[in-house]
Write an enzyme that holds these catalytic residues in place. Structure first.
Site, PDB file in Angstrom:
ATOM      1  N   ILE A  13       4.742  -0.974  -4.199  1.00  0.00           N
ATOM      2  CA  ILE A  13       5.034  -2.049  -3.245  1.00  0.00           C
ATOM      3  C   ILE A  13       5.223  -1.425  -1.856  1.00  0.00           C
ATOM      4  O   ILE A  13       6.186  -0.713  -1.610  1.00  0.00           O
ATOM      5  CB  ILE A  13       6.285  -2.846  -3.662  1.00  0.00           C
ATOM      6  N   HIS A  14       4.286  -1.699  -0.987  1.00  0.00           N
ATOM      7  CA  HIS A  14       4.324  -1.220   0.395  1.00  0.00           C
ATOM      8  C   HIS A  14       3.834  -2.361   1.274  1.00  0.00           C
ATOM      9  O   HIS A  14       3.613  -3.479   0.789  1.00  0.00           O
ATOM     10  CB  HIS A  14       3.468   0.051   0.559  1.00  0.00           C
ATOM     11  N   GLY A  15       3.643  -2.142   2.538  1.00  0.00           N
ATOM     12  CA  GLY A  15       3.299  -3.202   3.486  1.00  0.00           C
ATOM     13  C   GLY A  15       2.145  -4.085   3.061  1.00  0.00           C
ATOM     14  O   GLY A  15       2.263  -5.303   3.014  1.00  0.00           O
TER      15      GLY A  15
END
Length: 163
Positions: A13-15
């Site tokens: 889960i990142h940008g």
């Protein structure tokens, strides 16, 4: 369980995942299937904190993913599966999880791997897993960004390594 989207991205889960892919998935829950993350309490806590607002996140190993998928209690849940590698995708498909397509978005370079695109590095185990997924009827959707055009990862692998 209703699988709205599945993606391999070792950053989890990142940008991009939180703002674009999660919206596209239109799911109530992200299920991260990774023995590595499941067994790392610090990393597990960090990915849960990075989740988009209002979205539940579970971190499970392959066995738990398969058991949860087959549990009638979760039959109407919409999910977005996230994986760190293709081998665990093979394991869940062989465990009876009906996966029609897997988006391949990010596999970092590390020793023993060969970079085949800007965002994808593979080793022989990854290549074997991608070929097996293809043979199991899973569509391999190589796109780092949602608006990228789809690329054929097996064609890229064959160009790099030969068949």
């Amino acid at each position: 369980m209703i699988i709205n989207f599945a993606r391999i991205d070792d950053r989890l889960i990142h940008g991009q995942v939180a703002t674009v892919w999660a919206k596209q998935a239109n799911a109530k829950r992200i299920i991260i299937v990774s023995a590595e993350v499941f067994n790392d309490d610090i990393r597990k806590k960090i990915v849960k904190q990075a989740a988009p607002a209002g979205m539940k996140v579970n971190v499970v190993d392959v066995e738990k993913a398969i058991a949860t998928y087959h549990n009638p209690k979760y039959a109407n849940d919409t999910v977005f599966y996230l994986f760190t590698n293709p081998s665990e995708v093979v394991d869940i498909v062989k465990g009876g999880i009906s996966l029609k397509s897997i988006n391949i978005g990010g596999m970092r370079y590390e020793q023993g791997k060969t970079q085949i695109t800007k965002a994808i590095s593979v080793d022989s185990q990854d290549i074997k897993a991608f070929r097996e997924l293809h043979n199991l009827g899973v569509d391999l959707d190589l796109r780092v960004l949602a608006d990228d055009s789809k690329k054929d990862i097996l064609k890229i692998i064959d160009e790099k390594y030969g068949k």
